[in-house]
Design an enzyme around this catalytic site. Structure first.
Site, PDB file in Angstrom:
ATOM      1  N   GLU A  92      -6.477   5.421   1.179  1.00 36.66           N
ATOM      2  CA  GLU A  92      -6.387   5.934  -0.184  1.00 36.66           C
ATOM      3  C   GLU A  92      -7.404   7.054  -0.425  1.00 36.66           C
ATOM      4  O   GLU A  92      -7.248   7.879  -1.327  1.00 36.66           O
ATOM      5  CB  GLU A  92      -6.696   4.752  -1.114  1.00 36.66           C
ATOM      6  CG  GLU A  92      -6.274   4.897  -2.522  1.00 36.66           C
ATOM      7  CD  GLU A  92      -6.253   3.519  -3.195  1.00 36.66           C
ATOM      8  OE1 GLU A  92      -5.603   2.596  -2.660  1.00 36.66           O
ATOM      9  OE2 GLU A  92      -6.884   3.379  -4.234  1.00 36.66           O
TER      10      GLU A  92
ATOM     11  N   HIS B 201       0.883  -1.173   0.000  1.00 39.22           N
ATOM     12  CA  HIS B 201       0.000   0.000   0.000  1.00 39.22           C
ATOM     13  C   HIS B 201       0.915   1.217   0.000  1.00 39.22           C
ATOM     14  O   HIS B 201       1.834   1.293   0.807  1.00 39.22           O
ATOM     15  CB  HIS B 201      -0.891  -0.005   1.247  1.00 39.22           C
ATOM     16  CG  HIS B 201      -1.983   1.011   1.190  1.00 39.22           C
ATOM     17  ND1 HIS B 201      -1.738   2.358   1.262  1.00 39.22           N
ATOM     18  CD2 HIS B 201      -3.319   0.885   1.050  1.00 39.22           C
ATOM     19  CE1 HIS B 201      -2.896   3.017   1.172  1.00 39.22           C
ATOM     20  NE2 HIS B 201      -3.870   2.129   1.035  1.00 39.22           N
TER      21      HIS B 201
ATOM     22  N   ARG C 243      -4.368  -5.585  -6.692  1.00 35.27           N
ATOM     23  CA  ARG C 243      -5.765  -5.327  -6.332  1.00 35.27           C
ATOM     24  C   ARG C 243      -6.065  -3.831  -6.322  1.00 35.27           C
ATOM     25  O   ARG C 243      -5.285  -3.052  -5.785  1.00 35.27           O
ATOM     26  CB  ARG C 243      -6.076  -5.910  -4.952  1.00 35.27           C
ATOM     27  CG  ARG C 243      -7.482  -5.566  -4.479  1.00 35.27           C
ATOM     28  CD  ARG C 243      -7.832  -6.252  -3.188  1.00 35.27           C
ATOM     29  NE  ARG C 243      -7.102  -5.763  -2.027  1.00 35.27           N
ATOM     30  CZ  ARG C 243      -7.334  -4.609  -1.417  1.00 35.27           C
ATOM     31  NH1 ARG C 243      -8.255  -3.772  -1.865  1.00 35.27           N
ATOM     32  NH2 ARG C 243      -6.646  -4.265  -0.344  1.00 35.27           N
TER      33      ARG C 243
ATOM     34  N   ARG D 142      -2.015   0.952  -7.006  1.00 36.39           N
ATOM     35  CA  ARG D 142      -1.138   0.905  -5.835  1.00 36.39           C
ATOM     36  C   ARG D 142       0.290   0.471  -6.159  1.00 36.39           C
ATOM     37  O   ARG D 142       1.244   0.964  -5.563  1.00 36.39           O
ATOM     38  CB  ARG D 142      -1.727  -0.050  -4.788  1.00 36.39           C
ATOM     39  CG  ARG D 142      -2.949   0.549  -4.154  1.00 36.39           C
ATOM     40  CD  ARG D 142      -3.643  -0.415  -3.250  1.00 36.39           C
ATOM     41  NE  ARG D 142      -4.689   0.288  -2.506  1.00 36.39           N
ATOM     42  CZ  ARG D 142      -5.546  -0.304  -1.706  1.00 36.39           C
ATOM     43  NH1 ARG D 142      -5.497  -1.615  -1.532  1.00 36.39           N
ATOM     44  NH2 ARG D 142      -6.445   0.394  -1.065  1.00 36.39           N
TER      45      ARG D 142
ATOM     46  N   ARG E 111      -6.218  10.669  -0.801  1.00 36.23           N
ATOM     47  CA  ARG E 111      -5.879  11.095  -2.169  1.00 36.23           C
ATOM     48  C   ARG E 111      -7.141  11.202  -3.013  1.00 36.23           C
ATOM     49  O   ARG E 111      -7.315  12.146  -3.775  1.00 36.23           O
ATOM     50  CB  ARG E 111      -4.899  10.091  -2.813  1.00 36.23           C
ATOM     51  CG  ARG E 111      -3.455  10.321  -2.415  1.00 36.23           C
ATOM     52  CD  ARG E 111      -2.569   9.167  -2.867  1.00 36.23           C
ATOM     53  NE  ARG E 111      -2.855   7.965  -2.081  1.00 36.23           N
ATOM     54  CZ  ARG E 111      -2.806   6.731  -2.555  1.00 36.23           C
ATOM     55  NH1 ARG E 111      -2.480   6.504  -3.811  1.00 36.23           N
ATOM     56  NH2 ARG E 111      -3.070   5.705  -1.762  1.00 36.23           N
TER      57      ARG E 111
END
Ligand code: ADP
Length: 449
Positions: free
Chosen positions: A256, A243, A422, A280, A259
């Site tokens: 996240e 991450h 992912r 990621r 962002r």
């Protein structure tokens, strides 16, 4: 006398709890076993959201989305090595899974943007509070309301089989009760990933040796071993995700969504260096390429106000604050003129709608409202994409390519849904949808056997 049940579920994260609820609703007896003293696994730490397309909350907000686009984004993010059949199941059931959670009492009405998504489809509670803790609580309450037999401090050490390889139950090691057997027609493996096991992570990806992890202590991979010992085939184990935004100072993951809601990433020279909402893997690699192998998430008061999670980071004292951009830069030891220039040009891109530097597609707000904030971030091991091989009914595939009779799996312990990488927001989607399927299919199998 041996204990007997219809379905044993291993793991009390989102996948296991969703499986328990759907198996109970299908009318079978369920025992759910969790090795840790607390339920919820990694699920309860998930901070971002749950990806779903063509949902009611999206419609209410006027967001146009297509299941097809969710499939495309997920495949692209996974570098196209995902199992496309599993991705279809994920996307095509996602809206229904939102309805299902809502019917159980969840609030999934806030919809934001996560990396690698071409539209806003990351569903989370109003105000942007942690989605994982909420979903885990709602599913726990639903499982309890259905009289599920849930046992903590209970580690499954073996899945038992007859001579033909058909599942017959599990061997449990109770922390306070010793070893005992539960006979069952079907077993659902929902034991999560192994990101907290650095030795194992480094075996698959040497670059991640010594990295911190964002995971709960139980994410060690022993459940994966239990499944493979009983004949399960594995796929994609070499793909481990870092991450990009872990706080080395606070020892916590920064969602996240910071962002997604507008923060930018700048290096020690005060400059942007990447499309902040890229996938990621790419964001992590870009941060590691900067001086000091870390970067700063920079945002303003309007971003802070948009996301209640940020208040937690403020209380942890990991957020630097400046009355002006210059004040912030001075506190970080960063060239103030550069940071001012960076924000001015970014705000220009927000106005024109076009990021001429890094082609960031979604820039929700200008960073122009004082005070200004920055958090130091660096990548940490976050998710293990690979795992047990399943088909679209969450049936586990054996090493011989045939289904292991009576074994089902869902969630992070499985591989194939996310390919090589992912997307943020797809883990919760995965565990709810495949957890539900695994529970229903295991129940059906148990009734027929
Ligand atoms: P997912 O997101 O796929 O549901 P989680 O990490 O949220 O995965 O949950 C997995 C749970 O399974 C964790 O709470 C973990 O402690 C538990 N678990 C892992 N291995 C075992 C095991 N061998 N026996 C019982 N529980 C296990």
């Amino acid at each position: 006398p041996r204990e007997t049940t219809d379905v044993v579920i291993i793991g009390s994260g989102g996948a296991g709890l969703a499986a328990a609820v759907s198996a109970r609703d299908a009318g079978v007896k369920v025992v759910l076993l969790e090795k840790e003293p607390v339920p919820g696994g990694n699920t309860k730490l998930a901070a971002g959201g749950m990806n779903a397309a063509e949902t009611k909350p999206q419609a209410k907000l006027g967001i146009q989305d297509k299941k097809e686009t969710m499939i495309e984004d997920t495949m692209k993010g996974g570098r196209n090595i995902n199992n496309p059949e599993l991705v279809k199941v994920l996307a095509n059931n996602s809206s229904d899974s939102i309805d299902w959670l809502t019917s159980l009492g969840a609030d999934m009405n806030d919809v934001g943007r996560m990396g690698g998504a071409s539209v806003n489809r990351s569903h989370r509670p109003t105000g942007g509070a942690g989605v994982g803790a909420h979903v885990a609580q709602v599913l726990w309450d639903a499982a309890v309301a259905r009289d599920t037999d849930i046992r903590l401090n209970s580690r499954v050490v073996r899945i038992l089989e007859d001579q033909s390889g058909k599942v017959t139950g599990v061997l449990v090691q109770g922390a306070y009760t010793g070893y005992y057997v539960i006979k069952a027609d079907a077993v659902v493996v929902a034991t999560g990933g192994f990101a907290k096991n650095n030795e194992r992570v480094a075996k698959y990806d040497a670059k991640l040796k010594g990295f911190k992890a964002t995971n709960h202590p139980g994410a060690t991979g022993d459940g994966l071993d239990v499944a493979t010992q009983a004949g399960a085939q594995t796929v994609d184990l070499e793909y481990v995700q870092a991450h990009p935004t872990y706080s080395p100072v606070g020892g916590v993951m920064i969602t996240e969504a910071v962002r997604g809601n507008g923060a930018i990433l700048v290096n020690r020279e005060g400059k942007r260096f990447v499309n902040e909402i890229t996938t990621r893997d790419k964001a992590s690699a870009a941060i590691l390429a900067q001086k000091g192998e870390s970067a700063y998430l920079v945002f303003d008061d309007s971003v802070r106000k948009s996301l209640s999670k940020i208040e937690g980071y403020v209380h942890l004292k990991i957020v630097n604050e400046g009355k002006t951009v210059k004040d912030l830069a001075d506190k970080l030891g960063m060239p103030a003129a550069e940071l001012e220039k960076t924000l001015a040009s970014y705000n220009g891109f927000v106005k024109s709608g076009k990021d001429e530097q890094f082609e960031r597609a979604d820039m929700p707000r200008e960073l122009a409202t004082a005070p200004f904030y920055a958090m130091e971030v660096a990548p940490a091991v976050h998710h293990t994409m690979g795992g047990v091989k399943i088909d679209t009914k969450a049936e586990v595939m054996g090493k011989d390519g045939k289904q292991v009779k009576g074994m089902y799996a869902a969630g992070e312990v499985t591989g194939g849904v996310h390919g090589a990488n992912r997307l943020g927001g797809n883990a919760i989607s995965d565990i709810v949808t495949f957890g539900r399927i695994a529970g229903a299919e295991a129940a059906k199998y148990a009734k027929d056997n």
